[in-house]
Motif scaffolding. Structure first.
Motif, short mmCIF file in Angstrom:
data_model
loop_
_atom_site.label_atom_id
_atom_site.label_comp_id
_atom_site.label_asym_id
_atom_site.label_seq_id
_atom_site.Cartn_x
_atom_site.Cartn_y
_atom_site.Cartn_z
N ASP A 1 0.74 -1.24 -0.13
CA ASP A 1 0.14 -0.09 -0.12
C ASP A 1 1.09 1.56 0.28
O ASP A 1 1.84 1.42 0.76
CB ASP A 1 -0.65 -0.58 1.69
N ARG A 2 0.51 2.21 -1.41
CA ARG A 2 2.34 3.31 -0.88
C ARG A 2 1.70 4.14 -0.49
O ARG A 2 2.05 4.94 -0.44
CB ARG A 2 1.85 3.92 -2.64
N ALA A 3 0.02 4.63 0.11
CA ALA A 3 -0.79 5.55 0.89
C ALA A 3 0.51 5.61 2.12
O ALA A 3 0.48 6.18 2.70
CB ALA A 3 -1.99 5.46 1.07
N SER A 4 0.20 4.24 2.56
CA SER A 4 0.35 3.72 4.59
C SER A 4 1.92 3.63 4.61
O SER A 4 2.43 3.88 5.33
CB SER A 4 -0.10 3.45 4.86
N LYS A 5 3.01 3.04 2.97
CA LYS A 5 4.01 2.78 2.93
C LYS A 5 4.79 1.50 3.98
O LYS A 5 4.99 0.58 3.95
CB LYS A 5 5.25 3.37 2.74
N ASN B 1 -10.81 -12.44 6.27
CA ASN B 1 -11.21 -10.66 7.34
C ASN B 1 -10.51 -9.90 7.61
O ASN B 1 -10.61 -8.88 7.47
CB ASN B 1 -12.30 -11.04 7.01
N ALA B 2 -9.28 -11.05 8.28
CA ALA B 2 -8.24 -10.33 9.69
C ALA B 2 -7.34 -9.58 8.79
O ALA B 2 -5.91 -10.30 8.79
CB ALA B 2 -7.97 -11.46 10.72
N GLU B 3 -7.37 -9.11 8.46
CA GLU B 3 -6.17 -8.27 7.49
C GLU B 3 -5.48 -6.65 8.45
O GLU B 3 -5.70 -6.44 9.33
CB GLU B 3 -6.58 -7.43 6.22
N ARG B 4 -3.95 -6.74 8.17
CA ARG B 4 -3.48 -6.29 8.94
C ARG B 4 -2.68 -5.03 7.77
O ARG B 4 -1.89 -6.06 7.03
CB ARG B 4 -2.44 -6.39 9.77
N PHE B 5 -1.29 -4.15 8.66
CA PHE B 5 -0.79 -3.58 7.41
C PHE B 5 0.17 -3.36 8.61
O PHE B 5 0.61 -2.96 9.41
CB PHE B 5 -1.57 -2.11 6.76
#
Length: 66
Positions: free
Chosen positions: A34-38, A49-53
């Motif tokens: 994800d480029r927005a949050s790097k 459904n349990a997604e993390r960044f």
């Protein structure tokens, strides 16, 4: 335990997170960047459904036995 950084593995690979030198129990799958949050998207193998960044510098272990 083979610890590598999250950014060095391919999208779709299975891994476990390494925190304080110990493995965490859930198995994750690496998603897209994800480029927005790097950060990289990761989600649990059992529950999509349990997604993390997570940052690309996070340590992970690819030694998994099912």
């Amino acid at each position: 335990m083979n610890a590598v950084t999250l950014s060095s593995i391919k999208p779709g690979d299975y891994f476990r997170l390494v925190t304080k030198g110990r493995l965490q129990s859930p198995v994750y799958i690496k998603g897209d960047y994800d480029r927005a949050s790097k950060r990289f998207s990761i989600y649990k193998f059992e529950n999509i459904n349990a997604e993390r960044f997570v940052k690309g510098s996070a340590l992970v272990s690819t030694d998994i036995d099912f």
